[in-house]
Design an enzyme around this catalytic site. Structure first.
Site, mmCIF file in Angstrom:
data_model
loop_
_atom_site.group_PDB
_atom_site.id
_atom_site.type_symbol
_atom_site.label_atom_id
_atom_site.label_comp_id
_atom_site.label_asym_id
_atom_site.label_seq_id
_atom_site.Cartn_x
_atom_site.Cartn_y
_atom_site.Cartn_z
ATOM 1 N N HIS A 63 6.940 7.300 -29.266
ATOM 2 C CA HIS A 63 6.423 7.030 -30.813
ATOM 3 C C HIS A 63 6.495 5.575 -30.942
ATOM 4 O O HIS A 63 5.855 4.972 -31.861
ATOM 5 C CB HIS A 63 7.284 7.955 -31.758
ATOM 6 C CG HIS A 63 6.845 9.191 -31.754
ATOM 7 N ND1 HIS A 63 5.870 9.788 -32.742
ATOM 8 C CD2 HIS A 63 6.448 10.292 -30.998
ATOM 9 C CE1 HIS A 63 5.472 10.727 -32.695
ATOM 10 N NE2 HIS A 63 5.787 11.293 -31.525
ATOM 11 N N ASP A 106 8.296 -2.370 -29.675
ATOM 12 C CA ASP A 106 8.995 -3.314 -30.523
ATOM 13 C C ASP A 106 9.929 -2.954 -31.163
ATOM 14 O O ASP A 106 10.520 -3.670 -32.193
ATOM 15 C CB ASP A 106 7.976 -4.341 -31.166
ATOM 16 C CG ASP A 106 7.330 -3.494 -32.405
ATOM 17 O OD1 ASP A 106 7.482 -2.535 -32.394
ATOM 18 O OD2 ASP A 106 6.666 -4.387 -33.015
ATOM 19 N N ASP A 137 8.164 23.973 -22.943
ATOM 20 C CA ASP A 137 8.071 24.430 -21.646
ATOM 21 C C ASP A 137 8.793 25.665 -21.458
ATOM 22 O O ASP A 137 9.949 25.685 -21.101
ATOM 23 C CB ASP A 137 8.799 23.293 -20.693
ATOM 24 C CG ASP A 137 8.508 23.544 -19.232
ATOM 25 O OD1 ASP A 137 7.623 24.441 -18.820
ATOM 26 O OD2 ASP A 137 8.714 22.928 -18.496
#
Length: 374
Positions: free
Chosen positions: A112, A120, A288
């Protein structure tokens, strides 16, 4: 005038210089604005040499600035903060002891962060409602306290050296390894961004995006179809909330109602039992099925067989290009090498993602605290 020499087209500054070679010379400098203002001066030959020397130094500086832009290296802190790896690893290990889902949390945080303004640390800033972290596309993202804890320890050991953006990337690496994933090296040297705004995070990939939109969003970041599949493979660890399952289970068809036909009939009853139509939307389930705490190739197997939990994962099996990538890991040849090819390709993709829009050199800053600009 005895004669003239034309010095043209120097890379980096764009000057055209005509030097009349006599005691009193005319130098005409036409600049594109990178280094000097446009001037027309009469100077002596000695001064002309001085000007030329300054010009060469300007070119050299420009070249060094350009060559450093966007360049990350493994071991960037080997001299300035050699304990960076051990400190981050220790903080991540402690966090995972108290929260088994932390591996997925930190890997998701890295993803994200990179998809908005580049890798950054902009997602870490907490300066009010307009902070990027409050964007709709970042719902459920956490792990900020882990990064801040690592930063505090690093500031105590080597103040003002290690960026928050690098800590995020290193923490994701350690989390993957501690969840039974591959060990890999992370190029570092990122600097922290100076912008964090909720309005900049409106184009995050979403679980309900079409496969074409997902491919377009990844391509916009310089990532391929293969990267899309492999980074979606990060869903091999972690969980999601029933909130993100409602549409897929109960309102999927164009006319309303119905479930996603891509869900295996064997799996659909289990999903509905865990996320009933009028149940608690905050209930969580593993992404999963059968392997949510372990980094492995099982996520791709589930996608192939109709056991994908997330809608965006299921769409990977609908598209010819993404399906081909998935299937490539289940050919007889690929199976001879076990999960190693998937893991190696995942590492390539996550390292590539970690270089999206990085700030280096003199761009950005090294924050003292990850949640606030200096």
């Amino acid at each position: 005038m005895v004669g003239s020499t034309k010095l043209d087209g120097y890379y980096g500054c764009g000057y055209n210089i005509w030097l009349d070679q006599c005691m009193d010379v005319d130098i005409k400098v036409i600049s594109d604005g990178n280094c000097l203002s446009s001037v027309l001066v009469d100077i002596s030959y000695t001064v002309a040499v001085t000007v030329m020397l300054a010009f060469v130094l300007c070119l050299l500086f420009s070249f060094l600035m350009e060559s450093s832009e966007g360049q990350l290296v493994v071991g960037f802190y080997s001299n300035t903060c050699p304990q960076v790896d051990s400190i981050v690893r220790g903080v991540v290990r402690n966090a995972m002891v108290s929260d088994p889902n932390m591996a997925a949390v930190l890997l998701r945080l890295h993803f994200h962060d990179c998809f908005v303004e580049g890798c950054d640390g902009s997602i870490l800033i907490d300066n009010g409602p307009q902070s990027e972290r409050n964007a709709f596309g970042h719902q459920g993202v956490r792990g900020f306290d882990v990064i801040e804890k690592a930063k505090a320890q690093l500031e105590a050991s080597c103040p003002g050296v290690v960026s928050c953006a690098d800590i995020v990337a290193l923490a994701a690496r350690d989390a993957v390894f501690m969840a039974n994933g591959p060990a890999y090296q992370v190029p570092t040297g990122r600097r922290d961004g100076l912008v964090s705004n909720v309005s900049l995070a409106g184009d995050m990939p979403d679980v309900s995006d079409s496969i074409q939109l997902l491919k377009a969003k990844f391509l916009k970041k310089g990532l391929s179809v293969k990267d899309l599949v492999l980074l979606s493979g990060a869903h091999t660890i972690g969980s999601t909330a029933c909130f993100f399952m409602k549409k897929r289970l109960y309102n999927f068809l164009p006319g309303g109602g119905g479930s996603d036909p891509a869900i295996s009939p064997k799996f659909l009853p289990q999903l509905k039992e865990r996320c009933p139509e009028n149940g608690d939307v905050n209930v969580r389930l593993g992404i999963d099925e059968g392997s949510e705490q372990r980094f492995d190739i099982n996520i791709l197997k589930n996608i192939r067989e109709g056991f994908a939990v997330l809608e965006s994962d299921a769409r990977l099996n609908d598209d010819m290009m993404t399906k081909t990538v998935i299937d490539s890991y289940f050919t007889p040849f690929a199976l001879l090498f076990g999960p190693s090819s998937f893991e190696a390709d995942f590492v390539d993709s996550v390292v590539r993602m970690g270089q999206i829009g990085v700030k280096t050199g003199f761009v950005g800053e090294i924050r003292r605290m990850c949640s606030a600009f200096n």
